[in-house]
Scaffold this active site. Structure first.
Site, PDB file in Angstrom:
ATOM      1  N   THR A 228       0.863  -1.183   0.000  1.00 29.43           N
ATOM      2  CA  THR A 228       0.000   0.000   0.000  1.00 29.43           C
ATOM      3  C   THR A 228       0.897   1.230   0.000  1.00 29.43           C
ATOM      4  OG1 THR A 228      -0.044   0.112   2.386  1.00 29.43           O
ATOM      5  CG2 THR A 228      -1.789  -1.173   1.359  1.00 29.43           C
TER       6      THR A 228
ATOM      7  N   LYS B 225     -15.055  16.046  12.568  1.00 28.07           N
ATOM      8  CA  LYS B 225     -16.068  15.911  13.613  1.00 28.07           C
ATOM      9  C   LYS B 225     -16.267  17.268  14.280  1.00 28.07           C
ATOM     10  CE  LYS B 225     -17.547  12.439  16.797  1.00 28.07           C
ATOM     11  NZ  LYS B 225     -17.235  11.233  17.503  1.00 28.07           N
TER      12      LYS B 225
ATOM     13  N   GLU C 274      -5.622  -3.577  -1.279  1.00 26.07           N
ATOM     14  CA  GLU C 274      -6.075  -4.815  -0.634  1.00 26.07           C
ATOM     15  C   GLU C 274      -7.217  -5.488  -1.400  1.00 26.07           C
ATOM     16  OE1 GLU C 274      -5.469  -1.932   0.789  1.00 26.07           O
ATOM     17  OE2 GLU C 274      -4.740  -2.124   2.831  1.00 26.07           O
TER      18      GLU C 274
ATOM     19  N   TRP D 106     -20.705  14.784  11.956  1.00 32.89           N
ATOM     20  CA  TRP D 106     -19.686  14.555  10.939  1.00 32.89           C
ATOM     21  C   TRP D 106     -19.842  15.493   9.742  1.00 32.89           C
ATOM     22  CZ3 TRP D 106     -15.914  11.762  12.661  1.00 32.89           C
ATOM     23  CH2 TRP D 106     -16.150  10.719  13.559  1.00 32.89           C
TER      24      TRP D 106
HETATM   25  P1  ADP Z   1      -3.488   4.050   0.055  1.00 32.49           P
HETATM   26  O1  ADP Z   1      -4.463   3.328   0.955  1.00 32.49           O
HETATM   27  O2  ADP Z   1      -2.121   3.947   0.556  1.00 32.49           O
HETATM   28  O3  ADP Z   1      -3.911   5.449  -0.367  1.00 32.49           O
HETATM   29  P2  ADP Z   1      -4.717   2.776  -2.176  1.00 32.49           P
HETATM   30  O4  ADP Z   1      -4.378   3.131  -3.528  1.00 32.49           O
HETATM   31  O5  ADP Z   1      -4.950   1.353  -1.862  1.00 32.49           O
HETATM   32  O6  ADP Z   1      -3.537   3.264  -1.317  1.00 32.49           O
HETATM   33  O7  ADP Z   1      -5.955   3.675  -1.782  1.00 32.49           O
HETATM   34  C1  ADP Z   1      -7.216   3.176  -1.527  1.00 32.49           C
HETATM   35  C2  ADP Z   1      -8.109   4.262  -0.994  1.00 32.49           C
HETATM   36  O8  ADP Z   1      -8.369   5.252  -1.991  1.00 32.49           O
HETATM   37  C3  ADP Z   1      -9.478   3.779  -0.590  1.00 32.49           C
HETATM   38  O9  ADP Z   1      -9.454   3.211   0.700  1.00 32.49           O
HETATM   39  C4  ADP Z   1     -10.296   5.044  -0.665  1.00 32.49           C
HETATM   40  O10 ADP Z   1     -10.156   5.822   0.505  1.00 32.49           O
HETATM   41  C5  ADP Z   1      -9.669   5.787  -1.803  1.00 32.49           C
HETATM   42  N1  ADP Z   1     -10.470   5.593  -3.020  1.00 32.49           N
HETATM   43  C6  ADP Z   1     -10.269   4.713  -4.017  1.00 32.49           C
HETATM   44  N2  ADP Z   1     -11.181   4.863  -4.993  1.00 32.49           N
HETATM   45  C7  ADP Z   1     -11.999   5.863  -4.615  1.00 32.49           C
HETATM   46  C8  ADP Z   1     -13.150   6.507  -5.194  1.00 32.49           C
HETATM   47  N3  ADP Z   1     -13.631   6.178  -6.380  1.00 32.49           N
HETATM   48  N4  ADP Z   1     -13.715   7.492  -4.484  1.00 32.49           N
HETATM   49  C9  ADP Z   1     -13.248   7.872  -3.283  1.00 32.49           C
HETATM   50  N5  ADP Z   1     -12.171   7.323  -2.702  1.00 32.49           N
HETATM   51  C10 ADP Z   1     -11.553   6.329  -3.342  1.00 32.49           C
END
Ligand code: ADP
Length: 549
Positions: free
Chosen positions: A185, A440, A330, A445
């Site tokens: 990640t 918050k 993941e 929220w």
């Molecule tokens: P990191 O967790 O290190 O940023 P990732 O690329 O795995 O790496 O990121 C996943 C995260 O990106 C998700 O948990 C979410 O918060 C965000 N995400 C992915 N796609 C979308 C989307 N279409 N809209 C909003 N958030 C998104």
């Protein structure tokens, strides 16, 4: 029980064989850093992958060994995508934009034996080399980039190894649950955590990408992944495209503005894939520069919320569909996709947009729920916000070699995403925020994602980010940073932004005028998303160097 179906393993070699046998003439196009183009096809590609497997054997790579890549999107990287897992080894794609310390951590945690790197990027590895004891050799791919000052040793040229290797075709029989790929990640939330993909999960995810209601990769498509191949297998596109026999176009490192628009036009790309930032830039560029992108029907967007203005603008001005998906490292990554159901086609544009800005319904085999803090299911009413948990055959069940918290997995086998979301009556999920990014205020929220989306409706705003700042009386208050478009008809007034937000947000939710800041640019993470961790360091207001000159 007798008489059941055949037990045929879902392995990556069968994707490769299918591409070579049924679509040998279909093109693989790769652009070098000097913008020249290399063309080959799946038939030639197959021969090269077989050779590369022999290169790996000659290097002493054994099943289960980790083989790292440190490269942009190009045809040799694609060769590695197939040769490494077909041999039974693990393809570890490393994010080249990470900080040195994270790179050192990741290479060592994965215990990579060799690193295949773009020559132009190898200078970075030269500095790290003394701290990478497991790496025996660096194999450099010459993608016609600038020559680095120093190279890591011992190094050898990719093509030299290919020339010396045999053409003997030998594919080991692999169980479908063999590890195929490893990706960490990006560490937006702490130490990078390793996610190990199997042949089976990669194959199933690739099949899903070929479904019309997912990424709709079919034989007729010409697919260009802007999303880096070092980031969650370029969202599985290379595997889906090979499975379908789609043409693949690799942009190398130049993925902004003119070079991107020219490649999309020249190669008559039909589906392009990347994060919102890339498409936002392209949209601004296309408004001022003429290109014939009439073949491009779909921009598949994920990684961060796709703003309404982006979806609206591409459809209105260029007739291009922006389709949003949600996912994580993941989750391989595609977990949900937002496409309109047939009953929605007759809806008004505003109603349709309200669905398109959501992250969508789970793709086949994936299940999703939203839970409250006690782990209880929340109602699907589009209002209740809870933590999104998911389950499915391409969702991690643990982190690789215990890297990172097991708290991410529930006792009964669901993955806690750390994303806060709503579900509506039709099953469409909408991300409200990362758990830690929700603001918050006096126990209520405020969604930073929502506020950013609304602010982007201002015609003078190019990028924006909202984070919470601590406040004694209110707990937290929203702070909004914005970057303006290059060509402005009139200056952007803070009062106008707040008034615009007032259409959607209650008065108590609005940022105070002193909490709205014009900045020159916003800090980005290694995968190009807005870096909220870095932004919080700016609070209560941006430092002088972040302000426009
Ligand atoms: P990191 O967790 O290190 O940023 P990732 O690329 O795995 O790496 O990121 C996943 C995260 O990106 C998700 O948990 C979410 O918060 C965000 N995400 C992915 N796609 C979308 C989307 N279409 N809209 C909003 N958030 C998104």
């Amino acid at each position: 029980m007798n008489g059941l179906m055949m037990d045929c393993p879902l392995v990556i070699s069968s994707i490769l064989r299918r591409a070579a046998r049924y679509f040998p003439e279909k093109a693989i196009v790769s652009r070098y850093e000097d913008e020249s183009i290399f063309r080959s096809n799946y038939g030639q590609f197959y021969t090269r992958v077989v050779r590369l497997m022999n290169v790996l054997r000659d290097l002493g790579i054994k099943p289960g060994d980790r083989v790292a890549t440190f490269a942009w999107n190009h045809r040799r990287h694609l060769e590695l995508y197939f040769a490494v897992p077909c041999l039974g080894a693990v393809l570890h794609t490393v994010n080249l934009r990470l900080h040195r310390e994270q790179l050192r951590y990741i290479f060592n945690h994965a215990q990579d034996r060799v690193i295949f790197a773009d020559r132009a990027l190898a200078g970075l590895l030269a500095g790290l080399k003394p701290n990478l004891p497991t790496v025996e050799r660096y194999i450099l791919m010459d993608e016609r980039g600038p020559e680095p000052a120093e190279l890591p040793t011992p190094w050898v040229d990719y093509e030299q190894l290919m020339e010396a290797a045999s053409d003997r075709e030998e594919f080991p029989r692999l169980d479908e649950n063999t590890a195929a790929g490893l990706c960490y990640t990006s560490g937006t939330t702490g130490e990078p955590k390793g996610v190990l993909y199997s042949h089976r999960s990669t194959y199933l995810h690739a099949m899903s990408g070929c479904m019309v209601d997912t990424s709709a990769v079919g034989e007729r498509e010409i697919v260009l992944p802007v999303v880096p191949m070092f980031h969650v297998n370029a969202w599985g596109l290379p595997y889906s495209s090979a499975l379908a026999g789609a043409t693949q176009v690799f942009p190398g490192p130049l993925v902004l503005d003119r070079p991107l628009a020219e490649l999309l036009e020249a190669e008559r790309v039909t589906i392009a894939v990347g994060i919102p930032l890339i498409w936002n830039r392209l949209y601004q560029y296309l408004k001022e520069n003429k290109h014939d992108l009439s073949r491009l029907h779909t921009l598949f967007v994920g990684g961060a919320a796709a703003p309404r203005t982006l979806i609206e603008g591409f459809a209105r001005d260029f007739g291009i569909n922006v389709i949003q998906g949600w996912g994580m490292t993941e989750t391989s990554p595609v977990g949900t996709v937002s496409r309109l159901k047939s009953a929605m086609v007759g809806w008004t544009e505003t109603e349709r947009l309200q669905v398109q800005v959501k992250q969508g319904i789970p793709v086949i085999t994936v299940e999703a729920r939203i839970l409250d803090e006690a782990g209880q299911d929340l109602p699907w009413d589009g209002q209740h916000v809870g933590e999104l948990v998911v389950q499915g055959p391409w969702i991690a069940s643990a982190y690789y070699a215990n890297s990172g918290a097991d708290a991410a997995f529930t006792q009964d086998g669901w993955f806690r995403t750390g994303d806060m979301a709503t579900m509506d009556e039709r099953g469409y999920m909408q991300i409200a925020d990362r758990k830690k990014d929700l603001i918050k205020r006096k126990g209520e929220w405020i969604s930073s994602v929502d506020m950013e989306n609304e602010a982007l409706a201002h015609p003078g705003i190019l990028e924006t980010a909202v984070v919470g700042r601590p406040d004694e009386e209110c707990d937290e208050l929203p702070v909004l940073f914005f970057v303006t478009c290059k060509e402005l008809a009139a200056p952007v007034e803070i009062q106008d932004i707040i008034a615009l937000l007032g259409h959607k947000f209650a008065r108590w939710q609005l940022p105070r005028p002193e909490d709205v800041h014009l900045v020159a640019s916003l800090p980005k993470t290694s995968v190009g998303k807005i870096d909220k961790k870095a932004l919080r360091l700016w609070l209560p207001c941006p430092p002088l160097e972040a302000q426009p000159s």
